[in-house]
Design a protein around this motif. Structure first.
Motif, PDB file in Angstrom:
ATOM      1  N   ASP A  70       0.849  -1.282   0.066  1.00  0.00           N
ATOM      2  CA  ASP A  70      -0.138  -0.179   0.020  1.00  0.00           C
ATOM      3  C   ASP A  70       0.762   1.321  -0.011  1.00  0.00           C
ATOM      4  O   ASP A  70       0.637   2.310  -0.754  1.00  0.00           O
ATOM      5  CB  ASP A  70      -0.899   0.117   1.305  1.00  0.00           C
ATOM      6  N   ILE A  71       1.983   1.350   0.766  1.00  0.00           N
ATOM      7  CA  ILE A  71       2.727   2.522   0.885  1.00  0.00           C
ATOM      8  C   ILE A  71       3.461   2.757  -0.223  1.00  0.00           C
ATOM      9  O   ILE A  71       3.981   3.486  -0.794  1.00  0.00           O
ATOM     10  CB  ILE A  71       3.830   2.362   2.166  1.00  0.00           C
ATOM     11  N   LEU A  72       4.094   1.450  -0.912  1.00  0.00           N
ATOM     12  CA  LEU A  72       4.611   1.591  -2.118  1.00  0.00           C
ATOM     13  C   LEU A  72       3.960   2.277  -3.448  1.00  0.00           C
ATOM     14  O   LEU A  72       4.350   2.913  -4.044  1.00  0.00           O
ATOM     15  CB  LEU A  72       5.339   0.163  -2.547  1.00  0.00           C
ATOM     16  N   LYS A  73       2.359   1.557  -3.364  1.00  0.00           N
ATOM     17  CA  LYS A  73       1.764   2.299  -4.485  1.00  0.00           C
ATOM     18  C   LYS A  73       1.503   3.649  -3.956  1.00  0.00           C
ATOM     19  O   LYS A  73       1.373   4.526  -5.047  1.00  0.00           O
ATOM     20  CB  LYS A  73       0.183   1.606  -4.309  1.00  0.00           C
ATOM     21  N   GLU A  74       1.352   3.957  -2.861  1.00  0.00           N
ATOM     22  CA  GLU A  74       1.256   5.601  -2.530  1.00  0.00           C
ATOM     23  C   GLU A  74       2.180   6.415  -2.930  1.00  0.00           C
ATOM     24  O   GLU A  74       2.375   7.359  -3.450  1.00  0.00           O
ATOM     25  CB  GLU A  74       0.927   5.541  -0.978  1.00  0.00           C
ATOM     26  N   SER A  75       3.512   5.786  -2.547  1.00  0.00           N
ATOM     27  CA  SER A  75       4.867   6.655  -2.993  1.00  0.00           C
ATOM     28  C   SER A  75       4.741   6.801  -4.610  1.00  0.00           C
ATOM     29  O   SER A  75       4.999   7.759  -5.005  1.00  0.00           O
ATOM     30  CB  SER A  75       5.912   5.917  -2.637  1.00  0.00           C
ATOM     31  N   LEU A  76       4.409   5.489  -5.227  1.00  0.00           N
ATOM     32  CA  LEU A  76       4.582   5.820  -6.840  1.00  0.00           C
ATOM     33  C   LEU A  76       3.196   6.805  -7.368  1.00  0.00           C
ATOM     34  O   LEU A  76       3.629   7.685  -8.018  1.00  0.00           O
ATOM     35  CB  LEU A  76       4.034   4.406  -7.094  1.00  0.00           C
ATOM     36  N   THR A  77       2.083   6.665  -6.833  1.00  0.00           N
ATOM     37  CA  THR A  77       1.096   7.473  -7.280  1.00  0.00           C
ATOM     38  C   THR A  77       1.278   8.920  -7.020  1.00  0.00           C
ATOM     39  O   THR A  77       1.001   9.886  -7.673  1.00  0.00           O
ATOM     40  CB  THR A  77      -0.347   6.856  -7.050  1.00  0.00           C
ATOM     41  N   LYS A  78       1.788   9.117  -5.626  1.00  0.00           N
ATOM     42  CA  LYS A  78       1.923  10.434  -5.191  1.00  0.00           C
ATOM     43  C   LYS A  78       3.144  11.132  -5.983  1.00  0.00           C
ATOM     44  O   LYS A  78       2.957  12.371  -6.413  1.00  0.00           O
ATOM     45  CB  LYS A  78       2.184  10.540  -3.785  1.00  0.00           C
ATOM     46  N   GLY A  79       4.254  10.294  -6.235  1.00  0.00           N
ATOM     47  CA  GLY A  79       5.068  11.044  -7.238  1.00  0.00           C
ATOM     48  C   GLY A  79       5.082  11.048  -8.337  1.00  0.00           C
ATOM     49  O   GLY A  79       5.277  12.228  -9.099  1.00  0.00           O
ATOM     50  N   ILE A  80       4.001  10.374  -9.097  1.00  0.00           N
ATOM     51  CA  ILE A  80       3.518  11.087 -10.370  1.00  0.00           C
ATOM     52  C   ILE A  80       2.791  12.200 -10.383  1.00  0.00           C
ATOM     53  O   ILE A  80       2.881  12.976 -11.204  1.00  0.00           O
ATOM     54  CB  ILE A  80       2.996   9.688 -10.984  1.00  0.00           C
ATOM     55  N   SER A  81       1.824  12.310  -9.517  1.00  0.00           N
ATOM     56  CA  SER A  81       0.787  13.059  -9.241  1.00  0.00           C
ATOM     57  C   SER A  81       1.495  14.742  -9.157  1.00  0.00           C
ATOM     58  O   SER A  81       1.116  15.530  -9.916  1.00  0.00           O
ATOM     59  CB  SER A  81      -0.141  13.056  -8.228  1.00  0.00           C
ATOM     60  N   TYR A  82       2.416  14.529  -8.228  1.00  0.00           N
ATOM     61  CA  TYR A  82       3.184  15.879  -7.806  1.00  0.00           C
ATOM     62  C   TYR A  82       4.213  16.454  -9.108  1.00  0.00           C
ATOM     63  O   TYR A  82       4.299  17.538  -9.563  1.00  0.00           O
ATOM     64  CB  TYR A  82       3.772  15.730  -6.594  1.00  0.00           C
ATOM     65  N   LEU A  83       4.751  15.369  -9.488  1.00  0.00           N
ATOM     66  CA  LEU A  83       5.600  15.686 -10.639  1.00  0.00           C
ATOM     67  C   LEU A  83       4.933  15.906 -11.923  1.00  0.00           C
ATOM     68  O   LEU A  83       5.499  16.947 -12.790  1.00  0.00           O
ATOM     69  CB  LEU A  83       6.570  14.711 -10.997  1.00  0.00           C
ATOM     70  N   GLU A  84       3.797  15.623 -12.166  1.00  0.00           N
ATOM     71  CA  GLU A  84       2.833  15.899 -13.402  1.00  0.00           C
ATOM     72  C   GLU A  84       2.362  17.338 -13.138  1.00  0.00           C
ATOM     73  O   GLU A  84       2.409  18.157 -14.082  1.00  0.00           O
ATOM     74  CB  GLU A  84       1.711  15.078 -13.332  1.00  0.00           C
ATOM     75  N   LYS A  85       2.226  17.632 -11.958  1.00  0.00           N
ATOM     76  CA  LYS A  85       1.875  19.089 -11.729  1.00  0.00           C
ATOM     77  C   LYS A  85       2.804  20.127 -11.731  1.00  0.00           C
ATOM     78  O   LYS A  85       2.487  21.211 -11.828  1.00  0.00           O
ATOM     79  CB  LYS A  85       1.108  19.251 -10.347  1.00  0.00           C
ATOM     80  N   SER A  86       3.928  19.689 -11.820  1.00  0.00           N
ATOM     81  CA  SER A  86       5.140  20.406 -11.646  1.00  0.00           C
ATOM     82  C   SER A  86       5.621  20.723 -13.217  1.00  0.00           C
ATOM     83  O   SER A  86       6.607  21.527 -13.449  1.00  0.00           O
ATOM     84  CB  SER A  86       6.575  19.950 -10.890  1.00  0.00           C
ATOM     85  N   LEU A  87       4.899  20.096 -14.148  1.00  0.00           N
ATOM     86  CA  LEU A  87       5.206  20.333 -15.598  1.00  0.00           C
ATOM     87  C   LEU A  87       4.295  21.567 -16.076  1.00  0.00           C
ATOM     88  O   LEU A  87       3.557  21.728 -15.392  1.00  0.00           O
ATOM     89  CB  LEU A  87       5.066  19.218 -16.228  1.00  0.00           C
ATOM     90  N   PRO A  88       4.829  22.217 -17.209  1.00  0.00           N
ATOM     91  CA  PRO A  88       6.148  22.234 -17.743  1.00  0.00           C
ATOM     92  C   PRO A  88       7.177  22.749 -17.155  1.00  0.00           C
ATOM     93  O   PRO A  88       7.020  23.881 -16.001  1.00  0.00           O
ATOM     94  CB  PRO A  88       5.888  22.804 -19.335  1.00  0.00           C
ATOM     95  N   MET A  89       8.573  22.226 -17.152  1.00  0.00           N
ATOM     96  CA  MET A  89       9.521  23.065 -16.486  1.00  0.00           C
ATOM     97  C   MET A  89      10.012  24.117 -16.919  1.00  0.00           C
ATOM     98  O   MET A  89      10.174  24.346 -18.037  1.00  0.00           O
ATOM     99  CB  MET A  89      10.648  21.664 -16.417  1.00  0.00           C
ATOM    100  N   GLU A  90      10.193  24.891 -16.063  1.00  0.00           N
ATOM    101  CA  GLU A  90      10.697  26.205 -16.467  1.00  0.00           C
ATOM    102  C   GLU A  90      12.214  26.194 -16.881  1.00  0.00           C
ATOM    103  O   GLU A  90      12.533  27.131 -17.901  1.00  0.00           O
ATOM    104  CB  GLU A  90      10.384  27.448 -15.324  1.00  0.00           C
ATOM    105  N   ASN A  91      12.970  25.417 -16.328  1.00  0.00           N
ATOM    106  CA  ASN A  91      14.191  25.245 -16.665  1.00  0.00           C
ATOM    107  C   ASN A  91      14.308  24.383 -17.792  1.00  0.00           C
ATOM    108  O   ASN A  91      14.371  23.083 -17.378  1.00  0.00           O
ATOM    109  CB  ASN A  91      15.086  25.119 -15.376  1.00  0.00           C
ATOM    110  N   LYS A  92      14.731  24.741 -19.075  1.00  0.00           N
ATOM    111  CA  LYS A  92      15.014  23.920 -20.061  1.00  0.00           C
ATOM    112  C   LYS A  92      16.110  22.821 -19.825  1.00  0.00           C
ATOM    113  O   LYS A  92      16.035  21.803 -20.753  1.00  0.00           O
ATOM    114  CB  LYS A  92      14.832  24.570 -21.442  1.00  0.00           C
ATOM    115  N   SER A  93      16.997  23.152 -19.182  1.00  0.00           N
ATOM    116  CA  SER A  93      18.073  22.296 -19.009  1.00  0.00           C
ATOM    117  C   SER A  93      17.937  21.152 -17.983  1.00  0.00           C
ATOM    118  O   SER A  93      18.577  20.032 -18.028  1.00  0.00           O
ATOM    119  CB  SER A  93      19.534  23.056 -18.261  1.00  0.00           C
ATOM    120  N   GLU A  94      16.602  21.108 -17.322  1.00  0.00           N
ATOM    121  CA  GLU A  94      16.423  20.029 -16.353  1.00  0.00           C
ATOM    122  C   GLU A  94      15.825  18.856 -17.429  1.00  0.00           C
ATOM    123  O   GLU A  94      15.121  19.109 -18.483  1.00  0.00           O
ATOM    124  CB  GLU A  94      15.415  20.434 -15.278  1.00  0.00           C
ATOM    125  N   PHE A  95      15.717  17.737 -16.750  1.00  0.00           N
ATOM    126  CA  PHE A  95      15.135  16.595 -17.572  1.00  0.00           C
ATOM    127  C   PHE A  95      14.330  15.706 -16.514  1.00  0.00           C
ATOM    128  O   PHE A  95      14.689  15.426 -15.497  1.00  0.00           O
ATOM    129  CB  PHE A  95      16.698  15.624 -18.128  1.00  0.00           C
TER     130      PHE A  95
END
Length: 404
Positions: A136-161
């Motif tokens: 459960d915690i493993l899945k939570e870490s996965l889904t929250k990681g995706i959710s927050y990182l998706e919200k951080s897109l698009p990246m302002e710094n084009k040098s980031e990957f």
């Protein structure tokens, strides 16, 4: 026997050093990091004293993660309430500190979506490497990681990957999202990173590139089925070829053998021979070791004794070994070490082919008095003994554990 074992250990340690110098990318998680130093810490909340090797240590009792060096009085008052809360205390204590920190960031507020997402990605990565049983915690870490990182897109710094998000997509079997995310990045800026990303997914080089240390996983490699794995290998090859083209045909040792690994994984042995035929002479000794399936500089050892090199590959190895000896012999500036190493490599190839008399004759070109290095002297003496005994046997190479 003890002396020989000691020589072998020293030899393998030197091989590791040589590989680092040669430029193989060996990540900190694979053991080639600056050794961590255990230090004394005082928890800013509760003043508990403890020792840790972590750069962002976690207080043992209250589980506060010291995510920066200095905290204001106002911050500590706020943070103490968070770590004293029922919600924070309810976190299972066997979870990695990154999960604690992700939850802390959410509860504290004021942290960016990218910071939170990256922290949950690290928490997920730590759990898959620890073989966490808390699904459960493993899945939570996965889904929250995706959710927050998706919200951080698009990246302002084009040098980031967006590597972390791409790896999380892979772990979640959202391959189309990973491909779309990675391939829309600016190729003028990120071409090498894209090639590295797909090579990592291709799962073809880990036996060699990570042979000398722990293979720390950045994603759940069990999520990739055989069909998708083949697609990733094809993409890895395409982008690696694009990198080499961008560099006007020039490539590093690592890129050369990644290219070869990918061709091999796709069943294109003919392409390997063609690549090697055009390779600069500086790579000939490495090509000999490749065809012999021997670790670099480890005479008489092979990666897999159950799958020895074919006679055809041994002959190819001999061809390059012969060219190497001739080239060095004509080079007036070459030192005796280079010459002796080329001779030993050629003799080893002849021995593996069962050409024992030729191997002995090749070794006779070396003046034992010229071999000052104890390790090379051991190689010479052992190889000479095997040739005289008409012994073409090999051993399976087992790397020494990395101590740090």
């Amino acid at each position: 026997m003890i002396r020989k074992q000691g020589i072998i250990m020293k030899k393998k340690a030197r091989i590791l050093l040589a590989l680092v110098v040669a430029g193989l990318t060996l990540y900190a998680t694979n053991g080639f990091s600056v050794p961590a130093i255990e230090m004394d810490y005082t928890c800013p909340i509760g003043k508990e004293k403890f020792r840790s090797i972590d750069y962002s240590p976690q207080c043992p009792t209250n589980k506060f993660v010291m995510f920066k060096n200095e905290f204001t009085k106002e911050e500590l008052e706020k943070y103490e309430k968070i770590i004293s809360s029922k919600e924070y205390k309810a976190i299972p204590q066997n979870l990695p500190k990154e999960y604690y920190l992700g939850r802390f960031y959410e509860m504290a507020g004021g942290f960016s979506d990218k910071e939170i997402g990256e922290t949950y990605y690290k928490a997920y990565r730590a759990q898959i490497n620890w073989n966490s049983e808390n699904i459960d915690i493993l899945k939570e870490s996965l889904t929250k990681g995706i959710s927050y990182l998706e919200k951080s897109l698009p990246m302002e710094n084009k040098s980031e990957f967006p590597l972390s998000l791409a790896y999380l997509y892979i772990s979640n079997k959202e391959f189309y999202k990973a491909n779309a995310l990675v391939e829309k990045q600016d190729k003028n800026v990120h071409l090498e990173r894209i090639a590295n990303f797909y090579y990592k997914l291709s799962d073809v080089g880990k036996s060699k590139e990570n042979y000398y240390g722990y293979d720390y996983m950045d994603f759940d490699n069990k999520s990739i089925d055989k069909k998708t794995e083949k697609e990733f290998r094809e993409k890895a090859l395409y982008y690696l070829q694009a990198v080499i083209k961008k560099n006007k045909g020039h490539y590093s040792e690592k890129e050369l053998f990644r290219l070869v690994d990918l061709y091999k994984s796709l069943g294109n042995e003919k392409a390997i021979d063609e690549v090697f035929s055009k390779a600069p002479s500086e790579y000939w000794s490495l090509i000999v070791s490749y065809y012999l399936d021997e670790p670099i500089g480890s005479i008489g050892d092979v990666y897999d004794e159950k799958k020895l090199a074919t006679e055809d590959n041994l002959k190819k190895a001999l061809s390059y070994a012969d060219k190497l000896v001739k080239m060095i012999s004509k080079n007036n500036s070459a030192d005796k070490i280079q010459y002796n190493l080329s001779i030993i490599l050629k003799a080893e190839t002849e021995r593996r082919l069962g050409k024992f008399e030729e191997a002995s004759k090749t070794l006779s070109k070396i003046n034992i008095a010229d071999i000052k290095d104890t390790i090379y002297r051991y190689d010479f003496e052992r190889l000479k003994e095997l040739a005289e005994k008409k012994d073409s046997s090999v051993r399976e190479y087992t790397p020494l554990p990395i101590m740090y």
